[in-house]
Design a protein around this motif. Structure first.
Motif, short mmCIF file in Angstrom:
data_model
loop_
_atom_site.label_atom_id
_atom_site.label_comp_id
_atom_site.label_asym_id
_atom_site.label_seq_id
_atom_site.Cartn_x
_atom_site.Cartn_y
_atom_site.Cartn_z
N ASN A 183 0.47 -0.95 -0.15
CA ASN A 183 0.68 0.22 0.00
C ASN A 183 0.74 1.37 0.11
O ASN A 183 0.50 2.48 -0.60
CB ASN A 183 -0.92 -0.36 1.70
CG ASN A 183 -2.34 -1.43 0.51
OD1 ASN A 183 -2.60 -1.46 -0.07
ND2 ASN A 183 -2.85 -1.77 2.38
N SER A 184 1.81 1.60 0.75
CA SER A 184 2.82 2.30 1.02
C SER A 184 3.56 2.74 -0.45
O SER A 184 3.55 3.97 -1.07
CB SER A 184 4.15 2.38 1.91
OG SER A 184 5.30 3.37 2.26
N GLN A 236 1.07 3.78 -3.02
CA GLN A 236 0.68 5.40 -3.39
C GLN A 236 2.19 6.50 -3.42
O GLN A 236 2.02 7.54 -4.25
CB GLN A 236 0.86 5.71 -1.51
CG GLN A 236 -0.96 5.63 -1.08
CD GLN A 236 -0.43 5.63 0.53
OE1 GLN A 236 0.15 5.67 1.07
NE2 GLN A 236 -1.69 5.21 1.28
#
Length: 222
Positions: free
Chosen positions: A7-8, A11
């Motif tokens: 997820n990091s 982004q």
């Protein structure tokens, strides 16, 4: 942890950039965890390991062969591999074409450009790539399609050096991509790994290969 790492990174990456999760040496359970978190593109550097994982995991995974490819191993993955990175000879393209034909497939490939200043035996010079594209026998390869270029920068902390190498490949990519043929249409510029992917994206990369930042450090002794 894998889900949080993914997820990091997602982004950080623009929508037009494809994230290849480098799953080499990692167990099937880790890949399944990344899959459950939404990742669908995975990269392996050993054919037999990729075949084992292909057999065990969901069939909507897009498998990329990212390691140096021995021609005698192509036949084992020709029925399912989605993209072969690191193609560095016309003979390898001919073998991929031969095996793809047996499965009535067209296999997408990236040509590996040698952009690092450090010594490496893999990769093509820009002149070599131009020669392959202009070779009369290349256009006869109807079961492969060269869809992009790939390059790895020098392993160094010198950001200016890395940027220079990425920029040189982007410039060549922009020059040669106008030469569209039936089996040659460049859309992918694959540059950047865990340590330099943000710089690579700034320099025009549309595909990054990230492993340790997703799965953690590798244990090569398992």
């Amino acid at each position: 942890m894998i889900k949080e790492n993914l997820n990091s990174i997602q982004q950080d990456i623009p929508n037009h950039v494809t994230l290849v999760a480098v799953s080499k040496t990692k167990p099937i359970a880790d890949i399944q965890e990344a899959y459950d978190a939404g990742q669908r593109v995975f990269g392996e550097n050993k054919v037999q390991e990729m075949v084992t994982k292909y057999d065990a995991l969901p069939k909507d995974i897009e498998w990329h062969m990212i390691g140096h490819l021995q021609r005698n191993k192509v036949k084992y993955m020709a029925h399912f591999v989605d993209l072969i990175h690191g193609v560095d000879s016309l003979k390898t393209l001919q073998e991929i074409n031969k095996q793809a034909k047996k499965h009535n497939r067209v296999i997408n490939c990236l040509l590996q450009a040698r952009i690092a200043e450090e010594e490496t035996k893999f990769g093509l010079s820009f002149d070599d790539i131009q020669e392959i594209v202009n070779d009369e026998s290349f256009i006869e390869l109807t079961n492969i399609k060269v869809v992009g270029l790939m390059g790895m920068a020098t392993f160094t902390d010198n950001q200016a050096q890395i940027k220079k190498e990425f920029t040189s490949l982007e410039s060549f990519f922009d020059t040669i991509k106008v030469e569209v043929k039936n089996n040659f249409e460049l859309k992918i510029l694959s540059m950047g790994m865990s340590g330099d992917y943000q710089l690579a994206i700034d320099c025009g990369s549309t595909m990054v290969r990230i492993g340790s930042s997703i799965f953690g450090a590798r244990n090569y002794f398992v």
